[in-house]
Design a protein around this motif. Structure first.
Motif, PDB file in Angstrom:
ATOM      1  N   ILE A 131       3.390   1.817  -1.804  1.00 53.27           N
ATOM      2  CA  ILE A 131       4.129   2.038  -3.307  1.00 53.27           C
ATOM      3  C   ILE A 131       3.025   2.663  -4.158  1.00 53.27           C
ATOM      4  CG2 ILE A 131       5.136   0.993  -5.253  1.00 53.27           C
ATOM      5  CD1 ILE A 131       5.785  -1.273  -3.539  1.00 53.27           C
ATOM      6  N   PRO A 132       2.984   3.928  -4.302  1.00 51.30           N
ATOM      7  CA  PRO A 132       2.240   4.716  -5.268  1.00 51.30           C
ATOM      8  C   PRO A 132       2.176   4.009  -6.656  1.00 51.30           C
ATOM      9  CG  PRO A 132       4.169   5.787  -5.046  1.00 51.30           C
ATOM     10  CD  PRO A 132       4.252   4.796  -4.342  1.00 51.30           C
ATOM     11  N   ILE A 133       0.885   3.899  -7.351  1.00 51.62           N
ATOM     12  CA  ILE A 133       0.499   3.427  -8.524  1.00 51.62           C
ATOM     13  C   ILE A 133       0.078   4.443  -9.519  1.00 51.62           C
ATOM     14  CG2 ILE A 133      -0.715   1.926 -10.080  1.00 51.62           C
ATOM     15  CD1 ILE A 133      -0.854  -0.122  -7.571  1.00 51.62           C
ATOM     16  N   GLU A 140       0.791  -1.139   0.019  1.00 52.13           N
ATOM     17  CA  GLU A 140      -0.020  -0.042  -0.163  1.00 52.13           C
ATOM     18  C   GLU A 140       0.810   1.378   0.033  1.00 52.13           C
ATOM     19  OE1 GLU A 140      -2.822  -0.190   3.068  1.00 52.13           O
ATOM     20  OE2 GLU A 140      -3.791  -2.113   2.390  1.00 52.13           O
TER      21      GLU A 140
END
Length: 86
Positions: free
Chosen positions: A63-65, A61
């Motif tokens: 880690i930005p997507i 969660e």
């Protein structure tokens, strides 16, 4: 390895089963070997279970997507289908 003409006194040369002498020679070590196996299997299993439980706690969660547009998604689908449907 040299073998005598009479064969081994610890194994039957026809059935390859252990002789009573071999069974008596191994008897004092049975419980010690079984206990050692239990200890080694417990340590190995404990390390495996600890590692598995530690890795299952990880979530991604943080880690930005980046957002993707519908056009880019369609292009990626075409590339995937072109490479995997040969």
């Amino acid at each position: 390895m040299l073998t005598s003409s009479r064969g081994s006194s610890y194994y039957n040369k026809y059935t390859y089963q252990m002789s009573p002498a071999m069974l008596r020679a191994r008897q004092p070590y049975f419980w010690k070997n079984l206990a050692l196996f239990g200890v080694l299997a417990g340590i190995s299993g404990g390390v495996y279970l600890y590692t598995y439980s530690f890795l299952m706690k990880d979530d991604f969660e943080d880690i930005p997507i980046p957002p993707i547009s519908d056009e880019q998604l369609a292009e990626l689908k075409k590339e995937y289908e072109a490479t995997h449907n040969k």
